[in-house]
Design an enzyme around this catalytic site. Structure first.
Site, PDB file in Angstrom:
ATOM      1  N   LYS A  20      28.518  32.947  60.472  1.00  9.84           N
ATOM      2  CA  LYS A  20      27.696  33.961  59.902  1.00  9.84           C
ATOM      3  C   LYS A  20      27.703  35.245  60.442  1.00  9.84           C
ATOM      4  O   LYS A  20      28.088  36.358  59.833  1.00  9.84           O
ATOM      5  CB  LYS A  20      26.192  33.389  59.653  1.00  9.84           C
ATOM      6  CG  LYS A  20      25.312  34.378  58.961  1.00  9.84           C
ATOM      7  CD  LYS A  20      24.254  33.547  58.378  1.00  9.84           C
ATOM      8  CE  LYS A  20      23.187  33.331  59.532  1.00  9.84           C
ATOM      9  NZ  LYS A  20      22.272  34.566  59.812  1.00  9.84           N
ATOM     10  N   ARG A 120       9.217  40.768  59.254  1.00  8.33           N
ATOM     11  CA  ARG A 120      10.154  40.581  60.739  1.00  8.33           C
ATOM     12  C   ARG A 120      10.020  41.820  61.308  1.00  8.33           C
ATOM     13  O   ARG A 120      10.129  43.060  60.591  1.00  8.33           O
ATOM     14  CB  ARG A 120      11.399  39.927  60.572  1.00  8.33           C
ATOM     15  CG  ARG A 120      11.318  38.571  59.792  1.00  8.33           C
ATOM     16  CD  ARG A 120      12.516  37.949  59.754  1.00  8.33           C
ATOM     17  NE  ARG A 120      13.507  37.722  60.908  1.00  8.33           N
ATOM     18  CZ  ARG A 120      14.723  37.316  61.131  1.00  8.33           C
ATOM     19  NH1 ARG A 120      15.373  37.011  59.966  1.00  8.33           N
ATOM     20  NH2 ARG A 120      15.379  37.083  62.423  1.00  8.33           N
ATOM     21  N   ASP A 313      19.653  29.707  67.622  1.00  7.25           N
ATOM     22  CA  ASP A 313      19.489  29.393  66.281  1.00  7.25           C
ATOM     23  C   ASP A 313      19.559  27.838  66.016  1.00  7.25           C
ATOM     24  O   ASP A 313      19.375  27.335  65.224  1.00  7.25           O
ATOM     25  CB  ASP A 313      20.677  29.957  65.397  1.00  7.25           C
ATOM     26  CG  ASP A 313      20.652  31.273  65.237  1.00  7.25           C
ATOM     27  OD1 ASP A 313      19.490  31.996  65.399  1.00  7.25           O
ATOM     28  OD2 ASP A 313      21.407  32.016  64.754  1.00  7.25           O
TER      29      ASP A 313
END
Ligand code: S3P
Length: 428
Positions: A20, A120, A313
């Site tokens: 990604k 965010r 992550d």
């Protein structure tokens, strides 16, 4: 009670979709460059497609054939002012990296995100970009999206990053390409390095002096071809699944194992996982490997410090692995998890607690007492792709049925996740 389909273990081979972080960067760099760039192995998932759409809205022709992209770059000067607000969706990487670009382009642009992205923090990029001279307005004085950029002349700065964030580093370096003079970002702890290793492939000179990364403004970018390795962050779900489901033996082909990204393998090996990494290739600066994982007896460890940025992550699925390890696992220095797609400290602890795990949130991580049998439960991704996939892996070792609400969140990074999981469960 239904028999858990994973009772025979996971087996076989799989190749996970493209990375990604690298996919976003490939599109952004190719779109700023002059000439035709070809990108193969592109992650055709929601987040990266947002980045493609942003450049299309600025008049760029980008052709997509599945995971192959052709970007018809005209240089940054060839980008047009968008007639509509740009939509970043759920994608923090699009929002932060594009802020760096939009701050430097001589255009007026506005941008917004979905419900999660709208809360965010954006001040982590807006504040240093303003130091460079950027004119940015936004909600809560620019702390949150929507934001408006009135592109203007920028000046290079030296910026010591207060947060460990590759998105912030990349945003400033990208703005630096449009700035007068040299822009330097100093990072206290190493974060993923794809920006600085890939920019030279597009003709940009980057220097890295022991963590002080610099670019000179005004460099012309030229087209390049990029082949993208499999995403270790997606592979992590199958790596943990194979480690915790008895009788498993899985090989994941062509996984990017960049040293700034492979913390999940380091941590699991330290826990005693049977993982073999065979480097098979190198694409540009990115090492690529076949990763073979077998069911393992795990032991609890402490995960902290510099390793955290290297597996940030993967913490949700690492926490799941820890529920099956002997002893206690402590995850600390990971306060950044609170400002991901969800508050991942809370989301992980809430969901795994519902499944019977002994897991306690802390200010900057969590404490997991391992060796607990999980039971099926009604859980929710809370709209966060990595939480949804972690729950699916948890369900493989849970006694009884698990229902995952909002499973479509996985489309953000891995639309084929459930069918790839089925492939390893039933070899089909
Ligand atoms: C990313 C950096 C990380 C990571 C995100 C992708 C990137 O975010 O969590 O999924 O591509 O630069 P931070 O920069 O906020 O740590």
């Amino acid at each position: 009670m239904k028999r858990n389909p994973a009772s025979a273990g996971l087996s076989g081979e799989i190749a996970v979709p493209g990375d990604k972080s690298i996919s976003h960067r490939a599109v952004i760099f190719a779109s700023l460059a002059e000439g035709t760039s070809r990108i193969s192995g592109f992650l055709d998932a929601e987040d990266c497609l947002r980045t493609v759409e942003v450049f299309r809205a600025m008049g760029l022709q980008i052709d997509r054939d599945g995971r192959d992209l052709t970007v018809h770059g005209k240089g940054a000067d060839g980008l047009k002012e968008p007639e509509v607000p740009l939509y970043f969706g759920n994608s923090g990487t699009t929002a932060r990296l594009m802020s760096g670009v939009l701050a430097g382009l001589p255009l007026f642009t506005t941008a917004y995100g979905d419900e999660s992205l709208s809360v965010r923090p954006m001040d982590r990029v807006v504040q240093p970009l303003r130091q460079m001279g950027a004119v940015i307005e936004g909600r809560e004085q620019g702390k949150k999206l929507p934001l408006a950029f009135s592109g203007t002349g920028l000046s290079g700065i030296t910026y010591e990053m207060p947060v460990k964030s590759a998105q912030v580093k990349s945003a400033i370096l990208l703005a630096g390409l449009f700035a007068e003079g040299v822009t330097t970002v100093i990072e206290a702890a190493k974060t993923r390095n794809h920006t600085e290793t890939m920019l030279p492939e597009f003709g940009v000179e980057v220097t890295n002096d022991f963590g002080a990364i610099s670019v000179r403004g005004g460099q012309k970018m030229k087209a390049s071809n990029v082949d993208i390795p499999g995403d270790i962050s997606s592979a992590a779900f199958f790596i943990v699944a194979a480690a915790v489901v008895p009788g498993s033996d899985v090989t994941i082909r062509r996984v990017g194992v960049n040293e700034t990204r492979n913390g999940i393998i380091q941590a699991l090996k330290k826990m005693g996982a049977d993982i073999n990494v065979e480097i098979t290739d190198r694409i540009g600066e990115e090492p690529v490997a076949d990763v073979t994982v077998k069911s393992s007896e795990l032991e609890g460890i402490t995960v902290e410090g510099e390793l955290i940025a290297n597996l940030i992550d993967e913490v949700p699925v690492l926490a799941l692995a820890a529920t099956q390890a002997a002893g206690t696992t402590v995850i600390k220095d990971a306060g950044e998890l609170k400002v991901k797609e969800t508050d991942r400290i809370q989301a992980v602890c809430d969901n795994l607690s519902l499944m019977g795990a002994d897991i306690t949130p802390t200010e900057d991580g969590m404490i997991i007492k391992g060796g607990t049998a999980l039971r099926g439960a009604e859980v929710s991704s809370k709209g966060d792709h990595r939480i949804g996939m972690m729950e699916a892996v948890a369900s493989l070792i849970a006694e009884g049925e698990t229902t995952i609400h909002r499973p479509e969140a996985i489309n953000i990074s891995y639309p084929d996740f459930f069918s790839d999981l089925e492939h390893l469960l039933y070899n089909r």
